[in-house]
Scaffold this motif. Structure first.
Motif, mmCIF file in Angstrom:
data_model
loop_
_atom_site.group_PDB
_atom_site.id
_atom_site.type_symbol
_atom_site.label_atom_id
_atom_site.label_comp_id
_atom_site.label_asym_id
_atom_site.label_seq_id
_atom_site.Cartn_x
_atom_site.Cartn_y
_atom_site.Cartn_z
ATOM 1 N N ASN A 274 0.853 -1.183 0.000
ATOM 2 C CA ASN A 274 0.000 0.000 0.000
ATOM 3 C C ASN A 274 0.891 1.235 0.000
ATOM 4 N N ILE A 275 0.810 2.029 -1.059
ATOM 5 C CA ILE A 275 1.683 3.187 -1.251
ATOM 6 C C ILE A 275 0.844 4.442 -1.050
ATOM 7 N N ARG A 276 1.264 5.294 -0.126
ATOM 8 C CA ARG A 276 0.469 6.471 0.242
ATOM 9 C C ARG A 276 1.297 7.744 0.122
ATOM 10 N N ASN A 277 0.682 8.784 -0.405
ATOM 11 C CA ASN A 277 1.329 10.094 -0.470
ATOM 12 C C ASN A 277 0.813 10.992 0.651
ATOM 13 N N ASN A 278 1.642 11.220 1.651
ATOM 14 C CA ASN A 278 1.309 12.181 2.711
ATOM 15 C C ASN A 278 1.970 13.532 2.493
ATOM 16 N N CYS A 279 2.658 13.691 1.375
ATOM 17 C CA CYS A 279 3.335 14.963 1.102
ATOM 18 C C CYS A 279 2.304 16.046 0.775
ATOM 19 N N LEU B 125 -0.234 10.433 -7.506
ATOM 20 C CA LEU B 125 -0.897 10.441 -6.206
ATOM 21 C C LEU B 125 -0.978 11.861 -5.684
ATOM 22 N N ASN B 126 -2.195 12.382 -5.580
ATOM 23 C CA ASN B 126 -2.391 13.649 -4.887
ATOM 24 C C ASN B 126 -2.214 13.426 -3.390
ATOM 25 N N ARG B 127 -2.147 14.492 -2.639
ATOM 26 C CA ARG B 127 -1.980 14.362 -1.192
ATOM 27 C C ARG B 127 -3.095 13.498 -0.605
ATOM 28 N N GLY B 128 -2.700 12.484 0.194
ATOM 29 C CA GLY B 128 -3.662 11.617 0.856
ATOM 30 C C GLY B 128 -4.121 10.432 0.036
ATOM 31 N N GLU B 129 -3.737 10.358 -1.238
ATOM 32 C CA GLU B 129 -4.175 9.241 -2.077
ATOM 33 C C GLU B 129 -3.262 8.031 -1.890
ATOM 34 N N THR B 130 -3.827 6.855 -2.164
ATOM 35 C CA THR B 130 -3.069 5.614 -2.034
ATOM 36 C C THR B 130 -3.154 4.800 -3.321
ATOM 37 N N TRP B 131 -2.210 3.894 -3.453
ATOM 38 C CA TRP B 131 -2.132 2.991 -4.600
ATOM 39 C C TRP B 131 -1.664 1.643 -4.066
ATOM 40 N N THR B 132 -2.386 0.592 -4.356
ATOM 41 C CA THR B 132 -2.026 -0.737 -3.874
ATOM 42 C C THR B 132 -1.586 -1.607 -5.034
ATOM 43 N N ILE B 133 -0.432 -2.273 -4.850
ATOM 44 C CA ILE B 133 0.048 -3.190 -5.873
ATOM 45 C C ILE B 133 0.209 -4.588 -5.269
ATOM 46 N N ASN B 134 -0.020 -5.606 -6.093
ATOM 47 C CA ASN B 134 0.202 -7.004 -5.715
ATOM 48 C C ASN B 134 1.520 -7.457 -6.322
ATOM 49 N N VAL B 135 2.390 -8.038 -5.504
ATOM 50 C CA VAL B 135 3.702 -8.457 -5.985
ATOM 51 C C VAL B 135 3.853 -9.965 -5.784
ATOM 52 N N SER B 136 4.264 -10.651 -6.815
ATOM 53 C CA SER B 136 4.358 -12.104 -6.789
ATOM 54 C C SER B 136 5.419 -12.588 -5.803
#
Length: 211
Positions: free
Chosen positions: A14-19, A35-46
């Motif tokens: 889970n990748i989050r931008n708090n900047c 990613l705007n401030r407060g947005e997150t991005w989730t990636i699945n890694v094998s």
């Protein structure tokens, strides 16, 4: 076929931008995402993935086809990264399900610093996270200053003393600048003892920019 006892579950990052500004998150494997401030991005890694990285890009401008440039962390002028980013960039590095079915993870400043970062496990009872949140850009030595970040000395001087090409290097005043401010992060290529962390295979993680 010999079984190594590896977990078959993908790890969630889970990748989050708090900047207080936009970052363009980058991940290999994974690609990229604004990613705007407060947005997150989730990636699945094998499971079994090695030599993987997550980092922030700053000062980017992409067209509708996902082509453009970033001031820091640029990965070949594309939004969806296929290769590593251009220094300076703070790196979250990891390898999943390796020796003894452990994940290995670290924050590395070997490619310099652009954005403060936290890299922490979020599951499997693993609780030891890493933070590098000092004002390295503001305190960066004049020789290492770069637009939007602070270069590692290898990037600037390209000598064996700083780049460890022979594998026999030791800490320098420049590497100590990074280590003093982020004791848990890699400051030069041989900085393994205090900078590599492990969790059981199958652990999930979070990466927070400007934690």
């Amino acid at each position: 076929m010999i079984s190594l006892g590896l977990t078959s579950e993908a790890a969630l990052f889970n990748i989050r931008n708090n900047c207080p500004y936009i970052v363009w998150a980058a991940a290999v494997p994974g690609g990229g995402r604004r990613l705007n401030r407060g947005e997150t991005w989730t990636i699945n890694v094998s499971p079994g993935t090695k030599a993987a990285r997550i980092w922030a890009r700053t000062g980017c401008n992409f067209d509708g086809a996902g082509r453009g440039r970033c001031q820091t962390g640029d990965c070949g002028g594309v939004l969806q990264c296929q290769g590593y980013g251009q220094p300076p960039n703070t790196l979250a590095e990891y390898a999943l399900n390796q020796w003894n079915n452990l994940d290995f993870f670290d924050i590395s400043l070997v490619d310099g610093f652009n954005v403060p970062m936290e890299f922490s496990p979020t599951s499997a009872g693993c609780s030891r996270g890493i933070r590098c949140t000092a004002d390295i850009n503001g305190q960066c030595p004049s020789q290492l200053r770069a637009s939007g970040g602070c270069n590692n000395p290898c990037t600037v001087f390209k000598t064996d003393q700083y780049c460890c090409n022979s594998g026999n290097c030791v800490p320098t005043n420049f590497s100590r600048f990074f280590k003093d401010r982020c004791p848990d992060a890699y400051s030069y290529p041989k900085d393994d003892q205090t900078s590599t962390f492990t969790c059981p295979g199958g652990t999930n993680y979070k990466v927070v920019f400007c934690a």
